[in-house]
Design a protein around this motif. Structure first.
Motif, PDB file in Angstrom:
ATOM      1  N   ARG A   1      -2.507   4.864  -5.639  1.00 34.12           N
ATOM      2  CA  ARG A   1      -2.785   5.699  -6.823  1.00 34.12           C
ATOM      3  C   ARG A   1      -4.277   5.728  -7.128  1.00 34.12           C
ATOM      4  O   ARG A   1      -4.828   6.772  -7.502  1.00 34.12           O
ATOM      5  N   SER A   2      -4.959   4.583  -6.962  1.00 34.42           N
ATOM      6  CA  SER A   2      -6.409   4.533  -7.215  1.00 34.42           C
ATOM      7  C   SER A   2      -7.164   5.416  -6.231  1.00 34.42           C
ATOM      8  O   SER A   2      -8.061   6.175  -6.619  1.00 34.42           O
ATOM      9  N   ILE A   3      -6.803   5.300  -4.966  1.00 34.67           N
ATOM     10  CA  ILE A   3      -7.497   6.084  -3.933  1.00 34.67           C
ATOM     11  C   ILE A   3      -7.254   7.576  -4.143  1.00 34.67           C
ATOM     12  O   ILE A   3      -8.202   8.373  -4.147  1.00 34.67           O
TER      13      ILE A   3
ATOM     14  N   GLN B   1      -9.926  10.497  -4.911  1.00 35.96           N
ATOM     15  CA  GLN B   1     -10.064  11.640  -4.004  1.00 35.96           C
ATOM     16  C   GLN B   1      -9.884  12.955  -4.748  1.00 35.96           C
ATOM     17  O   GLN B   1     -10.632  13.911  -4.509  1.00 35.96           O
ATOM     18  N   ASP B   2      -8.917  13.006  -5.650  1.00 35.99           N
ATOM     19  CA  ASP B   2      -8.702  14.230  -6.439  1.00 35.99           C
ATOM     20  C   ASP B   2      -9.923  14.546  -7.300  1.00 35.99           C
ATOM     21  O   ASP B   2     -10.344  15.706  -7.408  1.00 35.99           O
TER      22      ASP B   2
ATOM     23  N   SER C   1      -2.697   0.407   7.371  1.00 33.43           N
ATOM     24  CA  SER C   1      -2.006   1.482   6.645  1.00 33.43           C
ATOM     25  C   SER C   1      -2.891   2.239   5.664  1.00 33.43           C
ATOM     26  O   SER C   1      -2.661   3.421   5.411  1.00 33.43           O
ATOM     27  N   LEU C   2      -3.918   1.592   5.119  1.00 28.88           N
ATOM     28  CA  LEU C   2      -4.802   2.321   4.188  1.00 28.88           C
ATOM     29  C   LEU C   2      -5.517   3.480   4.876  1.00 28.88           C
ATOM     30  O   LEU C   2      -5.902   4.447   4.222  1.00 28.88           O
ATOM     31  N   ALA C   3      -5.672   3.411   6.177  1.00 31.30           N
ATOM     32  CA  ALA C   3      -6.348   4.486   6.913  1.00 31.30           C
ATOM     33  C   ALA C   3      -5.675   5.830   6.693  1.00 31.30           C
ATOM     34  O   ALA C   3      -6.325   6.875   6.725  1.00 31.30           O
ATOM     35  N   CYS C   4      -4.375   5.815   6.457  1.00 27.21           N
ATOM     36  CA  CYS C   4      -3.645   7.078   6.302  1.00 27.21           C
ATOM     37  C   CYS C   4      -3.839   7.724   4.940  1.00 27.21           C
ATOM     38  O   CYS C   4      -3.285   8.792   4.678  1.00 27.21           O
TER      39      CYS C   4
ATOM     40  N   TYR D   1       0.819  -1.213   0.000  1.00 27.78           N
ATOM     41  CA  TYR D   1       0.000   0.000   0.000  1.00 27.78           C
ATOM     42  C   TYR D   1       0.851   1.260   0.000  1.00 27.78           C
ATOM     43  O   TYR D   1       0.383   2.331   0.364  1.00 27.78           O
ATOM     44  N   SER D   2       2.093   1.153  -0.429  1.00 26.40           N
ATOM     45  CA  SER D   2       2.987   2.317  -0.462  1.00 26.40           C
ATOM     46  C   SER D   2       2.412   3.376  -1.414  1.00 26.40           C
ATOM     47  O   SER D   2       1.606   3.071  -2.291  1.00 26.40           O
TER      48      SER D   2
END
Length: 176
Positions: A108-110, A114-115, A135-138, A100-101
């Motif tokens: 990149r998808s998230i 969001q953008d 980690s996805l929470a961040c 999830y780096s």
């Protein structure tokens, strides 16, 4: 050290079995010895916490270099955090590592979504199946709604233990 000695014993056993394979049972014993030696060789020092339940074995370990905490379920790595991220100043957000780096496909998808929503003046709603280290929470942003679905209480407890992982505590405190 014990793991390595055990691995050497298993390797010797494999050599003996290999030279005596004449039946299917012999082949099965040989393969079992190979698998056991691989498992023993994968055991690393630095294990800090281990829990076992219906879903399997969850372990928290310090990395070989000592700079990270790792969450493993069986032999699968389900999260890592830089130990330095545990002491960030107030408001600091730990960086997602492993799959999830920030350079990974999920991130990149998230961030793309969001953008897109931000350009429309909207917030997103996200559902995450499988919590891992959290980690996805961040990737959450103010106004977003994030829901985490995890069936293994040991994983939930580990992800919410700020001693080892603070993704949830820093980025999604109180998120289900």
């Amino acid at each position: 050290r014990t793991a390595w000695i055990t691995s050497i014993v298993f390797a010797i056993l494999c050599v003996v079995l290999w030279s005596n394979i004449k039946t299917k049972a012999g082949l099965a014993a040989f393969l079992a010895a190979i698998l056991a030696s691989m498992e023993m060789a994968s055991v690393k020092s630095g294990v800090l916490s281990v829990s076992r339940n219906f879903f399997g074995v969850l372990s928290i370990a310090s990395s070989d270099g000592g700079g990270h905490y790792l969450m493993r379920h069986g032999t699968t790595l389900h999260g890592a955090i830089a130990k330095a991220d545990l002491t960030l100043p107030e408001g600091g957000r730990p960086k997602a590592l492993t799959y999830y780096s920030p350079d990974g496909a999920m991130a990149r998808s998230i961030t793309s979504r969001q953008d897109s929503l931000k350009a429309q003046g909207r917030n997103g709603t996200y559902g995450v199946v499988g919590l891992g280290a959290g980690s996805l929470a961040c990737y959450s942003q103010p106004g977003d709604i994030w829901r985490f679905f995890e069936i293994d209480q040991a994983v939930i407890d580990a992800a919410n233990n700020d001693t080892y992982f603070n993704f949830m505590g820093r980025c999604a405190k109180g998120a289900p």
